[in-house]
Design a protein around this motif. Structure first.
Motif, mmCIF file in Angstrom:
data_model
loop_
_atom_site.group_PDB
_atom_site.id
_atom_site.type_symbol
_atom_site.label_atom_id
_atom_site.label_comp_id
_atom_site.label_asym_id
_atom_site.label_seq_id
_atom_site.Cartn_x
_atom_site.Cartn_y
_atom_site.Cartn_z
ATOM 1 N N PRO A 19 0.843 -1.206 0.000
ATOM 2 C CA PRO A 19 0.000 0.000 0.000
ATOM 3 C C PRO A 19 0.872 1.248 0.000
ATOM 4 O O PRO A 19 2.106 1.168 0.001
ATOM 5 N N MET A 20 0.222 2.415 0.028
ATOM 6 C CA MET A 20 0.970 3.656 -0.068
ATOM 7 C C MET A 20 1.940 3.835 1.095
ATOM 8 O O MET A 20 3.081 4.259 0.908
ATOM 9 N N VAL A 21 1.525 3.479 2.311
ATOM 10 C CA VAL A 21 2.414 3.643 3.459
ATOM 11 C C VAL A 21 3.607 2.694 3.345
ATOM 12 O O VAL A 21 4.712 3.026 3.789
ATOM 13 N N GLY A 22 3.421 1.529 2.739
ATOM 14 C CA GLY A 22 4.546 0.635 2.514
ATOM 15 C C GLY A 22 5.540 1.203 1.516
ATOM 16 O O GLY A 22 6.746 0.958 1.621
ATOM 17 N N ARG A 23 5.063 1.967 0.562
ATOM 18 C CA ARG A 23 5.970 2.598 -0.393
ATOM 19 C C ARG A 23 6.753 3.725 0.271
ATOM 20 O O ARG A 23 7.905 3.987 -0.100
ATOM 21 N N LEU A 188 6.397 3.548 10.391
ATOM 22 C CA LEU A 188 5.785 3.299 9.085
ATOM 23 C C LEU A 188 5.377 1.830 8.936
ATOM 24 O O LEU A 188 4.317 1.532 8.370
ATOM 25 N N SER A 189 6.191 0.932 9.433
ATOM 26 C CA SER A 189 5.848 -0.489 9.353
ATOM 27 C C SER A 189 4.628 -0.806 10.202
ATOM 28 O O SER A 189 3.756 -1.579 9.793
ATOM 29 N N LEU A 190 4.543 -0.210 11.401
ATOM 30 C CA LEU A 190 3.364 -0.417 12.247
ATOM 31 C C LEU A 190 2.113 0.162 11.583
ATOM 32 O O LEU A 190 1.033 -0.452 11.637
ATOM 33 N N ALA A 191 2.243 1.335 10.956
ATOM 34 C CA ALA A 191 1.102 1.918 10.253
ATOM 35 C C ALA A 191 0.679 1.050 9.072
ATOM 36 O O ALA A 191 -0.519 0.878 8.805
ATOM 37 N N GLU A 192 1.642 0.482 8.369
ATOM 38 C CA GLU A 192 1.308 -0.410 7.248
ATOM 39 C C GLU A 192 0.593 -1.662 7.741
ATOM 40 O O GLU A 192 -0.384 -2.120 7.131
ATOM 41 N N LEU A 193 1.062 -2.228 8.846
ATOM 42 C CA LEU A 193 0.411 -3.423 9.394
ATOM 43 C C LEU A 193 -1.017 -3.104 9.831
ATOM 44 O O LEU A 193 -1.947 -3.886 9.564
ATOM 45 N N ALA A 194 -1.222 -1.961 10.485
ATOM 46 C CA ALA A 194 -2.576 -1.575 10.897
ATOM 47 C C ALA A 194 -3.480 -1.373 9.691
ATOM 48 O O ALA A 194 -4.660 -1.760 9.703
ATOM 49 N N HIS A 195 -2.937 -0.779 8.640
ATOM 50 C CA HIS A 195 -3.729 -0.577 7.422
ATOM 51 C C HIS A 195 -4.128 -1.907 6.794
ATOM 52 O O HIS A 195 -5.282 -2.093 6.380
ATOM 53 N N LEU A 196 -3.191 -2.854 6.733
ATOM 54 C CA LEU A 196 -3.497 -4.155 6.131
ATOM 55 C C LEU A 196 -4.522 -4.925 6.953
ATOM 56 O O LEU A 196 -5.426 -5.565 6.396
ATOM 57 N N LEU A 197 -4.418 -4.869 8.275
ATOM 58 C CA LEU A 197 -5.369 -5.582 9.119
ATOM 59 C C LEU A 197 -6.750 -4.942 9.068
ATOM 60 O O LEU A 197 -7.773 -5.633 9.115
ATOM 61 N N ARG A 198 -6.798 -3.619 8.989
ATOM 62 C CA ARG A 198 -8.094 -2.938 8.922
ATOM 63 C C ARG A 198 -8.749 -3.138 7.559
ATOM 64 O O ARG A 198 -9.965 -3.308 7.464
#
Length: 238
Positions: A19-23, A188-198
């Motif tokens: 996703p965008m946060v992962g980029r 950023l990694s924590l935000a990406e994980l939260a985005h993927l789980l949500r």
């Protein structure tokens, strides 16, 4: 920079599934870690052992004191940090390419993304664990300041030996910068994980088609789904 090319290409292949946060994490990794370490870090730490001077001529004393001051070289520690952080992403890319190459496993893009998402989430979790582990290791091994003087009392040194570290202020600034980049990368990694789980897994192929074939929901007018068309025209006889 040539030795980092293969690693950079592997990381760049991950953005297809990110996703965008992962980029954003990928940009931080490539610019503020790999590029900075390859261009600046090598110059900062290249004379780390050569310029480590002790006020003794006792054979074997200087290497022992250097080992006590730096159990692992700063530069090698940071390189190993990058390699371990990149390993989950590289393994995911290898797995995705392997799945796409299997006969009959390509499928539609939505189906392929649904199969690969659990493995991508696992790679993000492994990345977060590695990031936090290395941040803790950096704090325990080196602290947040490179001292200009190191007092050594190890054998075979005959007495207390004073050893001096080259460019301690410059190395301290670099360590602070790298630690802050590590914190940003972990967030950023924590935000990406939260985005993927949500967000959850992508919808299955054909789900929208099945929803359209279902009848109207309870309380919904019967004609809300589709309006009947006009009857076919034909010859009418009276």
């Amino acid at each position: 920079m040539g030795e980092w090319g293969f690693l950079s290409s592997l990381l760049d292949a991950v953005q297809e599934h990110s996703p965008m946060v992962g980029r954003f994490w990928l940009v931080v990794m490539l610019l503020f870690r790999i590029l900075v370490l390859a261009t600046v870090g090598s110059d900062v730490f290249e004379d780390e052992q050569e310029e480590f001077v002790c006020n003794t001529q006792q054979p074997g004393c200087k290497p022992v004191c250097y080992d006590a001051a730096f159990p692992i070289s700063h530069y090698r520690f940071l390189v190993f940090h990058i390699v371990v952080l990149s390993a989950p992403a590289a393994l995911f890319v290898i797995f995705a390419v392997h799945q796409a190459a299997k006969p009959g496993r390509g499928g539609a893009p939505g189906q392929r993304a649904r199969r690969l998402q659990p493995f991508y989430v696992g790679s993000v979790v492994a990345r977060i664990a590695a990031e936090l582990g290395f941040l803790l290791g950096q704090a325990l091994l080196y602290g947040f300041r490179v001292q200009p003087l190191f007092v050594c009392r190890r054998r075979p040194c005959p007495h207390r030996v004073d050893c001096f570290v080259s460019r301690p202020t410059e190395k301290t600034v670099f360590i602070h910068f790298y630690f802050v980049v590590g914190l940003v990368s972990a967030l950023l990694s924590l935000a990406e994980l939260a985005h993927l789980l949500r967000k959850g897994p992508p919808p299955r192929a054909g789900c929208c088609h099945r929803l359209q074939e279902r009848g109207p929901a309870p309380g919904q007018p019967a004609g809300a789904m589709s309006e009947p068309g006009p009857p076919p025209r034909g010859d009418l006889t009276v």
